[in-house]
Design an enzyme around this catalytic site. Structure first.
Site, PDB file in Angstrom:
ATOM      1  N   ARG A   1       0.829  -1.217   0.000  1.00  0.00           N
ATOM      2  CA  ARG A   1       0.000   0.000   0.000  1.00  0.00           C
ATOM      3  C   ARG A   1       0.850   1.248   0.000  1.00  0.00           C
ATOM      4  O   ARG A   1       0.520   2.241  -0.654  1.00  0.00           O
ATOM      5  CB  ARG A   1      -0.947   0.016   1.204  1.00  0.00           C
ATOM      6  CG  ARG A   1      -2.021  -1.047   1.148  1.00  0.00           C
ATOM      7  CD  ARG A   1      -2.746  -1.128   2.448  1.00  0.00           C
ATOM      8  NE  ARG A   1      -1.790  -1.483   3.497  1.00  0.00           N
ATOM      9  CZ  ARG A   1      -2.107  -2.011   4.641  1.00  0.00           C
ATOM     10  NH1 ARG A   1      -3.355  -2.234   4.939  1.00  0.00           N
ATOM     11  NH2 ARG A   1      -1.183  -2.309   5.517  1.00  0.00           N
TER      12      ARG A   1
ATOM     13  N   GLU B   1      -1.573  -8.407  14.649  1.00  0.00           N
ATOM     14  CA  GLU B   1      -2.691  -8.964  15.395  1.00  0.00           C
ATOM     15  C   GLU B   1      -2.758 -10.474  15.215  1.00  0.00           C
ATOM     16  O   GLU B   1      -3.280 -11.193  16.038  1.00  0.00           O
ATOM     17  CB  GLU B   1      -4.028  -8.369  14.927  1.00  0.00           C
ATOM     18  CG  GLU B   1      -4.134  -6.887  15.072  1.00  0.00           C
ATOM     19  CD  GLU B   1      -3.705  -6.142  13.807  1.00  0.00           C
ATOM     20  OE1 GLU B   1      -3.397  -6.777  12.769  1.00  0.00           O
ATOM     21  OE2 GLU B   1      -3.634  -4.914  13.862  1.00  0.00           O
TER      22      GLU B   1
END
Length: 118
Positions: free
Chosen positions: A58, A95
């Site tokens: 990104r 995470e």
């Protein structure tokens, strides 16, 4: 433009309990892409820096146009093992696991001010 109307929330991706925010629709909409780049450029107004460190992938999509428009170097931050020359790296927690990124050892020199974009 309200980019939250363009970004798509994908629950439970890549695993249950994670809310993934898919920004690919931003790049598919020229007005949204321009608004995202304009917004990021505005955040950098008055910030003194030498380079943008763009994190795969990104960061590449947003960092490339910004670096070009601002006349700054763009440092590629890639997944471990993807760069061909001598690198330095860093591991970090996610995470849902761990990851490691690397940059070419010569891409950033001591004393440079670097903005990270992802």
């Amino acid at each position: 433009m309200d980019l939250t109307r363009v970004i798509v929330d994908i629950p439970d991706f890549p695993k249950p309990g994670i809310l993934f925010r898919d920004i690919t629709p931003v790049m598919e909409d020229p007005a949204a892409y321009a608004a995202a780049l304009d917004g990021l450029r505005g955040l950098l107004d008055g910030v003194e820096f030498d380079a943008l460190a763009a994190i795969e992938s990104r960061g590449f999509v947003l960092g490339g146009p910004l670096a070009r428009d601002l006349g700054k170097a763009m440092v590629l931050v890639r997944k471990a093992g993807k760069l061909p020359r001598e690198t330095v790296g860093e591991s970090y927690e996610l995470e849902y696991g761990t990851a490691e990124v690397e940059v070419h050892k010569t891409s950033i020199v001591a004393g440079q001010k670097v903005v990270v974009i992802d």
